[in-house]
Write a protein that holds these residues in place. Structure first.
Motif, short mmCIF file in Angstrom:
data_model
loop_
_atom_site.label_atom_id
_atom_site.label_comp_id
_atom_site.label_asym_id
_atom_site.label_seq_id
_atom_site.Cartn_x
_atom_site.Cartn_y
_atom_site.Cartn_z
N PHE A 252 0.90 -1.23 0.02
CA PHE A 252 -0.01 0.01 0.04
C PHE A 252 0.70 1.12 -0.24
O PHE A 252 0.36 2.21 -0.85
N ARG A 253 1.79 1.24 0.84
CA ARG A 253 2.84 2.33 1.00
C ARG A 253 3.72 2.41 -0.61
O ARG A 253 3.75 3.51 -1.20
N VAL A 255 2.50 1.68 -3.55
CA VAL A 255 1.63 2.32 -4.61
C VAL A 255 1.05 3.61 -4.40
O VAL A 255 1.19 4.49 -5.31
N ASP A 256 0.91 4.11 -3.01
CA ASP A 256 0.77 5.39 -2.71
C ASP A 256 1.77 6.34 -3.22
O ASP A 256 1.64 7.16 -3.76
N LEU A 259 1.76 6.46 -7.13
CA LEU A 259 0.87 7.37 -7.61
C LEU A 259 1.04 8.75 -7.68
O LEU A 259 0.59 9.65 -8.39
N HIS A 290 -0.63 -7.66 -5.66
CA HIS A 290 -1.24 -6.41 -5.29
C HIS A 290 -1.82 -5.45 -6.22
O HIS A 290 -3.03 -5.03 -6.12
N LEU A 294 -5.59 -4.66 -6.92
CA LEU A 294 -6.20 -3.19 -7.11
C LEU A 294 -7.16 -3.25 -8.32
O LEU A 294 -8.19 -2.47 -8.52
N GLN A 315 -9.30 -1.59 2.48
CA GLN A 315 -8.07 -0.64 1.89
C GLN A 315 -7.73 -0.93 0.63
O GLN A 315 -7.36 0.13 -0.35
N TYR A 316 -8.13 -2.00 0.16
CA TYR A 316 -7.70 -2.45 -1.48
C TYR A 316 -8.68 -1.66 -2.32
O TYR A 316 -8.47 -0.95 -3.28
N GLN A 319 -7.94 2.31 -2.26
CA GLN A 319 -6.44 2.63 -3.12
C GLN A 319 -7.07 2.48 -4.49
O GLN A 319 -6.33 3.09 -5.31
N ALA A 322 -8.33 5.50 -6.33
CA ALA A 322 -7.43 6.51 -6.49
C ALA A 322 -6.36 6.10 -7.65
O ALA A 322 -5.84 7.05 -8.22
N ALA A 323 -6.39 4.80 -8.01
CA ALA A 323 -5.45 4.55 -8.80
C ALA A 323 -5.98 4.30 -10.48
O ALA A 323 -7.19 3.76 -10.52
#
Length: 701
Positions: A252-253, A255-256, A259, A290, A294, A315-316, A319, A322-323
């Motif tokens: 998660f970190r 991909v953040d 992005l 991952h 998403l 959480q998936y 995110q 946002a992707a």
């Protein structure tokens, strides 16, 4: 102190109802017991830890139970069930084929089969890991397995079904055990934790079920290990730490950071992963999984395909919103390529870092390509414009003024911008060697700033009246235009964009070659036989602009005209008309000679293509009938050499050959069965069908 019993044995299912995730097997076995359709031999095959041996024991216990329940479950209280639970039953025999795999072991088993059970109805033989038996042992076991006594039942269990010989497989009922689902294992782990008085987080149990890879025994073993490590409180962080698993938080970190185009955060995260001792390849594979998660969460319908706990699933979904979809698809492509090339990379860390660099700027590259595309959101953009006679191609840069009107600034460089993405990086390909161009992507609309050239700029082109005046920086010079009207390279340094004065064009006969090109031989033209050709000087002298630019041709055209010069400069006269017919005997003789020469050279495939009669029509075309498309390819391979020799020997330069696949003759329907014969006769004699219906006859003769 009491002896500790592992959870895999303590909570081993004892009834069909308690078996986890194998309802298709247990239901079939219960129905067979209830209907008394038990087979003489069963084969249980599947991965490790999915319940093969457990189901075999439950089946052996249930068929000897004297007090079956209506649900076809063993009572657990009768003498047979109690003896089975205390491992004291004489009706159940277990054999480990891994250590008893010889012919002598199978002979001992066959000797025991001869004795009927003293109590109970069936004598059950469970052979575990049966694929470890030797071929001789399998062959010694065949007769007994095929025709056992009525009271003997064999249950074979294996994890490698492909290693069992087909003669054994054909004598058994085969049951395929599937991998246990993550949710079913999590529910069973929750049941065990409740029975043991252990507090466990759902995320922790879900992670244990995922790590077990479909095997419940592995999940229970890891559960015991976690309880020993953390006590009666099982948390997600302790499971991640003890099992050395890359946490979801890492991805998660990552991909953040990708992005937001934060390359530094991605590289520092990779360093953290390596410092914690994780394998780089596992990190790459986990990143691909991952990104796939998403992509699955982009649609609410496919969220159920994600096998994670409810907390992680939220959480998936967050995110995934946002992707962008284009980012996920391109990122999956890049990370899959990194996975494929990981083993061959010399510097594997650099290989992964390069992939992260591409991913970090993937959003910018996608946006850059969209801005360069000829149409955005259905609004067509002006790409090119032409000035003068079309020698220079102008690519405008789009901008907007205060009123919102779009303005186009022409650039004199004939640069063809072709946006593309290669491994996530935008590439601008130029069709010619133009001056370098810098792309500024800060503004929503891409602008092109041309770098200055050291050469002096030519005079500006005259603009027609009423043309819009372009605003913006002065355009740079483009490369020298190439003449395209005559195909001859300019010999002077300074090009001229002025149109040459129109010259009178002398009418000439139009000649067009309609025959296939042959490298050897004299080319012919439609309706014109080979004859005297015009000299190059006379042909070029008729073009005034070309004669003025080429000194040698100019001198040739300015020489004093004499008798020979007049003849050379004059237009050659060709006689047109029908060509002479070909002598069929001559054509066939030459054709056979060429075929026999290939037989003498041991080129039999070409000989069989040519070994047939041919004729030519009035246009000197020969249709060569071949048997199949392969012979067409064979003739095309030798076409150039063969046609040249054929034309030379026959003296007809217009000869051409076209191979054609001959149509296959229709074959009659063959009558094999009695029904086919009757239908054939009934079509010829309709009265037969009526006689058959009245007499009630069958077509069996």
């Amino acid at each position: 102190m009491d002896n500790f019993v592992v959870s895999a044995r303590k909570y081993r299912p004892s009834t069909f109802r308690s078996v986890v995730g194998q309802q298709h097997v247990t239901t079939t076995l219960q129905n067979a017991i209830q209907s008394q359709h038990l087979a003489q031999a069963f084969l249980f095959c599947g991965p490790r830890g999915v319940g093969k041996t457990t189901c075999a024991r439950i089946l052996a216990k249930t068929i000897n139970c004297t007090n079956l329940s209506p649900e076809t479950e063993a009572c657990g209280t009768c003498a047979s069930c109690v003896a089975f639970q205390e491992n004291a039953s004489f009706n159940v025999h277990e054999l480990d084929a891994a250590s008893n795999n010889s012919v002598e072991d199978i002979r001992s088993l066959v000797e025991q089969v001869r004795y009927a059970p003293q109590a109970g109805k069936y004598k059950v033989y469970i052979i575990d890991e049966v694929h470890m038996l030797s071929n001789a042992a399998f062959n010694a076991f065949l007769k007994t397995l095929e025709e056992p006594p009525s009271y003997a039942i064999f249950i074979l269990a294996t994890t490698e079904r492909h290693k069992i010989i087909p003669t054994i497989l054909s004598r058994c009922q085969i049951f395929d055990f599937s991998r246990i689902k993550v949710e079913d294992m999590r529910s069973h782990l929750r049941y065990v934790a409740t029975q043991e008085g252990i507090t466990a987080e759902d995320d922790a149990l879900h992670l244990l079920a995922q790590k077990a890879d479909g095997g419940l025994r592995d999940a229970l073993s890891m559960f015991d290990q976690m309880v020993t490590f953390g006590g009666n409180n099982l948390t997600y962080k302790e499971v991640v730490q003890n099992l050395h698993i890359l946490d979801y938080d890492y991805y998660f970190r990552l991909v953040d950071g990708l992005l937001t185009e934060n390359l530094s955060a991605a590289l520092l995260l990779l360093d953290e992963v390596m410092q914690n001792g994780f394998d780089l390849h596992n990190f790459v594979v986990g990143t691909a999984e991952h990104l796939r998660g998403l992509l699955v969460c982009k649609d609410a319908v496919t969220v159920q395909l994600l096998e994670v706990s409810d907390g992680i699933k939220k959480q998936y979904v967050a995110q995934a919103q946002a992707a962008p979809l284009a980012f996920l698809l391109s990122a999956l492509n890049l990370i899959s390529q990194c996975d494929r090339e990981f083993k061959q990379a010399k510097n594997q860390r650099l290989h992964v870092e390069l992939a992260l660099m591409k991913l970090a700027y993937l959003n910018g590259a996608v946006q850059f390509v969209r801005e360069l595309s000829p149409a955005t959101n259905g609004e067509a953009k002006k790409k090119t414009s032409s000035l003068g006679s079309g020698d220079a191609s102008v690519t405008p840069a789009s901008g907007s003024n205060d009123n919102g009107d779009v303005q186009h600034a022409p650039v004199a460089s004939p640069l063809a911008v072709t946006p593309a993405i290669s491994n996530g990086v935008a590439v601008a390909a130029s069709a010619s060697q133009a001056s370098p161009v810098a792309y500024a992507t800060e503004s929503p609309a891409a602008t092109y700033v041309a770098a200055p050239r050291p050469a002096a700029a030519p005079a500006p082109l005259p603009m027609p009246a009423g043309a819009p005046v372009a605003t913006g920086p002065a355009p740079a010079d483009g490369p020298e235009p190439l003449p395209v009207e005559n195909g001859v390279e300019e010999l002077h340094d300074t090009p001229s964009i002025e149109a040459d004065p129109a010259a009178a064009i002398t009418e000439r006969h139009q000649m067009r070659d309609t025959l296939p090109h042959v490298e050897i031989g004299v080319p012919s033209f439609e309706g014109i036989e080979p004859g005297p050709r015009p000299s190059p000087a006379a042909a070029f002298a008729k073009i005034p602009s070309l004669a003025s630019k080429l000194p040698s041709l100019k001198n040739m055209s300015s020489r004093p005209a004499g008798p020979s010069a007049t003849t050379a400069a004059a237009e050659p006269q060709f006689t047109s008309g029908p060509v002479a017919p070909i002598d069929p005997a001559l054509l066939q003789r030459v054709w056979q000679e060429l075929a026999e020469e290939r037989r003498a050279q041991d080129r039999m495939s070409e000989f069989w293509v040519l070994n047939r009669s041919v004729t030519a029509n009035t246009e000197h075309n020969i249709e060569l009938a071949v048997d199949n498309p392969i012979q067409v390819d064979q003739f095309n391979e030798m076409r150039v050499e063969f046609l040249a020799e054929l034309r030379r020997r026959t003296g007809h330069p217009r000869l051409t050959v076209q191979p054609v696949v001959a149509a296959a003759a229709p074959t009659a329907k063959k009558l094999y069965t009695a029904s086919d014969k009757f239908e054939y006769l009934a079509e010829r004699f309709p009265a037969l069908r009526e006689a058959k219906q009245r007499l009630g006859l069958e077509a069996d003769f």
